[in-house]
Scaffold this active site. Structure first.
Site, PDB file in Angstrom:
ATOM      1  N   GLY A  20     -10.570  -3.217   2.118  1.00  0.00           N
ATOM      2  CA  GLY A  20      -9.642  -3.357   3.248  1.00  0.00           C
ATOM      3  C   GLY A  20      -9.745  -2.216   4.232  1.00  0.00           C
ATOM      4  O   GLY A  20     -10.729  -1.466   4.270  1.00  0.00           O
ATOM      5  N   ASP A  21      -8.708  -2.058   5.018  1.00  0.00           N
ATOM      6  CA  ASP A  21      -8.700  -1.043   6.074  1.00  0.00           C
ATOM      7  C   ASP A  21      -8.345   0.355   5.567  1.00  0.00           C
ATOM      8  O   ASP A  21      -8.715   1.352   6.193  1.00  0.00           O
ATOM      9  CB  ASP A  21      -7.668  -1.410   7.152  1.00  0.00           C
ATOM     10  CG  ASP A  21      -6.263  -1.509   6.548  1.00  0.00           C
ATOM     11  OD1 ASP A  21      -6.106  -2.174   5.500  1.00  0.00           O
ATOM     12  OD2 ASP A  21      -5.334  -0.905   7.111  1.00  0.00           O
TER      13      ASP A  21
ATOM     14  N   THR B  19      -0.531  -0.111   6.843  1.00  0.00           N
ATOM     15  CA  THR B  19      -0.397  -1.059   5.741  1.00  0.00           C
ATOM     16  C   THR B  19      -0.289  -2.459   6.327  1.00  0.00           C
ATOM     17  O   THR B  19       0.351  -2.641   7.362  1.00  0.00           O
ATOM     18  CB  THR B  19       0.834  -0.757   4.865  1.00  0.00           C
ATOM     19  OG1 THR B  19       1.037  -1.858   3.961  1.00  0.00           O
ATOM     20  CG2 THR B  19       2.107  -0.545   5.674  1.00  0.00           C
TER      21      THR B  19
ATOM     22  N   THR C  71       0.878  -1.169   0.000  1.00  0.00           N
ATOM     23  CA  THR C  71       0.000   0.000   0.000  1.00  0.00           C
ATOM     24  C   THR C  71       0.910   1.211   0.000  1.00  0.00           C
ATOM     25  O   THR C  71       2.093   1.071   0.243  1.00  0.00           O
ATOM     26  CB  THR C  71      -0.864  -0.014   1.290  1.00  0.00           C
ATOM     27  OG1 THR C  71      -1.953  -0.904   1.107  1.00  0.00           O
ATOM     28  CG2 THR C  71      -1.436   1.321   1.673  1.00  0.00           C
TER      29      THR C  71
HETATM   30  N1  ASP Z   1      -4.028  -2.821   4.113  1.00  0.00           N
HETATM   31  C1  ASP Z   1      -4.298  -3.054   2.733  1.00  0.00           C
HETATM   32  C2  ASP Z   1      -5.549  -3.850   2.609  1.00  0.00           C
HETATM   33  O1  ASP Z   1      -5.767  -4.738   3.409  1.00  0.00           O
HETATM   34  C3  ASP Z   1      -3.228  -3.771   2.027  1.00  0.00           C
HETATM   35  C4  ASP Z   1      -1.854  -3.336   2.376  1.00  0.00           C
HETATM   36  O2  ASP Z   1      -1.625  -2.452   3.143  1.00  0.00           O
HETATM   37  O3  ASP Z   1      -0.937  -3.900   1.862  1.00  0.00           O
HETATM   38  O4  ASP Z   1      -6.267  -3.642   1.677  1.00  0.00           O
END
Ligand code: ASP
Length: 319
Positions: free
Chosen positions: A215-216, A236, A185
């Site tokens: 996602g978050d 992330t 991310t």
């Molecule tokens: N947190 C992000 C998600 O779960 C992915 C990431 O940070 O790599 O969509």
């Protein structure tokens, strides 16, 4: 009685300390956490990451140094990473199980607590800019899918054909990830000379994600949060854990209610709470005095920071 007066005095000091701009400024960036190990990298790829992180950091720093807002610094810094195929955001977004790229992003303003977020868009070149437009020009906090695309068109944002997001590397990693999980991310948090904190996060989500999964990153309080009285956070990692543990807001709450420092709060959540739960990832944060944090519980996290006291650095692996 004396004890109480001391307490009130300390509270007043820390309150004023956070709300009076003192010309400190700075920013922190990340380009994703995960299974990033030196043995899996070539020197050329390492160099490419360092160069792009340096460029992104320099952009945000110059905006802040010349008195620009943390809002502009965060957006423009993230755009640089979104436009690079190296990171899982914008151009370099990972593929869903069905072979699409579905992008999520969010921004939050620590001064006003306004926020904007977008989820699951397939054709917007810079989701971070769309998140900002949603915050500034719509009556809502989060838009998704076709509605978000329509709003992006109305706002005159650049719309691209889905082929723009095709990168050989991510396609291959989808084929591999049909077996294991992968994430990454980009994010940026900044403090400007006015004392305003701002946070932004943009992602392609997790490789091989299914069924319109979000996602978050675009969820305020989970992957993105800012509040001038505490900190700005961009996370992330494995998003489902960051959502369930409301990670970004948890750090702000530990600072507000338990008087934790940013670094102590962030480390407690990443290396304690999340690790115990099996949630892999990391985050970046900056507080209202320009103090920063960049903890992660994975082998590596692309990251960098630059502050007005002249300190700066770019890192990839655990030091
Ligand atoms: N947190 C992000 C998600 O779960 C992915 C990431 O940070 O790599 O969509």
């Amino acid at each position: 009685m004396i004890k109480n007066s001391i307490l009130v005095f300390i509270l007043i000091i820390s309150f004023t300390a956070c709300n009076e701009p003192d010309e400190n400024f700075g920013l922190v960036i990340h380009g994703g956490a995960g299974l990033i190990k030196k043995e899996n990298m070539t020197p050329e790829l390492e160099k490419q990451y360092e160069t792009k992180l340096t460029e992104a950091l320099a952009k945000g720093y110059s905006i802040l140094k010349s008195g620009g807002s943390s809002r502009d610094a965060v957006e423009q810094t993230i755009q640089i990473m979104e436009n690079s195929p190296l990171f899982n955001a914008g151009k370099g977004a990972v593929f869903t199980h069905d072979g699409y790229n579905e992008l999520d992003a969010a921004v939050m303003d620590g001064k006003t607590l306004e926020a904007g977020a977008v989820a699951g868009v397939r054709n917007v070149k810079n989701p971070i800019t769309l998140a900002r437009k949603i915050m500034e020009n719509s009556a809502h906090v989060m838009l998704s899918g076709n509605g978000a695309l329509e709003f992006a068109r109305e706002q005159g944002l650049e719309i691209v054909d889905s082929s723009y997001f095709f990168t050989e590397r991510r396609w291959k990693s989808l084929q591999k990830a049909l077996k294991d999980k992968k994430f990454g991310t980009v994010g940026c948090v900044a403090l400007d000379k006015e004392g305003n904190l701002f946070a932004g996060t943009s992602t392609g989500g997790m490789t091989n994600k299914q069924y319109g999964r979000i996602g978050d990153s675009p969820i305020i309080g989970a992957g993105t949060y800012a509040n001038n009285n505490t900190c700005a956070i961009s996370a992330t990692g494995h998003g489902e854990f960051f959502i369930r543990y409301t990670v970004a807001h948890e750090i702000s709450a530990l600072m507000k209610f338990k008087n934790y420092s940013l670094d102590d709060a962030a480390k407690l959540v990443i290396n304690g709470t999340l690790k115990k739960a099996g949630g892999e990832g990391g985050l970046i944060g900056i507080d209202c005095k320009g103090k920063i944090t960049m903890p992660f519980n994975t082998p590596g996290m692309f990251r960098g920071f630059a502050t007005s006291d002249g300190e700066r650095g770019i890192f990839i692996y655990k030091e």
